[in-house]
Enzyme design. Structure first.
Site, short mmCIF file in Angstrom:
data_model
loop_
_atom_site.label_atom_id
_atom_site.label_comp_id
_atom_site.label_asym_id
_atom_site.label_seq_id
_atom_site.Cartn_x
_atom_site.Cartn_y
_atom_site.Cartn_z
N ASP A 120 -2.51 15.99 -16.54
CA ASP A 120 -3.91 16.42 -16.42
C ASP A 120 -4.88 15.57 -17.24
O ASP A 120 -6.00 16.00 -17.52
CB ASP A 120 -4.05 17.90 -16.79
CG ASP A 120 -3.73 18.18 -18.25
OD1 ASP A 120 -3.20 17.28 -18.94
OD2 ASP A 120 -4.00 19.30 -18.71
N GLU A 121 -4.48 14.37 -17.60
CA GLU A 121 -5.42 13.48 -18.28
C GLU A 121 -5.04 12.02 -18.05
O GLU A 121 -3.89 11.67 -17.91
CB GLU A 121 -5.49 13.78 -19.78
CG GLU A 121 -4.24 13.43 -20.55
CD GLU A 121 -4.34 13.75 -22.03
OE1 GLU A 121 -5.33 14.33 -22.48
OE2 GLU A 121 -3.40 13.41 -22.75
#
Length: 74
Positions: A51-52
């Protein structure tokens, strides 16, 4: 609670903690889609986790299109 805290330790610190399930397959699929979108603008990408990601968009500062690129990625 902090990022990277093991679930067992989190439960020790907070016995009433409610842990929600997540759909890892969907997260992975969407993460790949985001990665493909960002690749349209730069190939200097570092994936931090599902998620990054970190990317270099500095080339867009000179011509003033940085904010437009950010909006298009969003």
């Amino acid at each position: 609670m902090t990022k990277g805290l093991w679930m067992a330790r989190a439960k020790e610190l907070c016995p009433d903690l409610v842990i929600l399930p997540y759909d890892y397959d969907s997260i992975r699929r969407i993460s790949a889609q985001v990665y493909e979108i960002v690749q349209q603008f730069t190939h200097v990408i570092q994936v931090g986790s599902c998620d990054e990601l970190f990317c270099d968009l500095s080339q867009y500062f000179a011509d003033g299109s940085f904010l437009d690129v950010c909006r298009r990625i969003r």
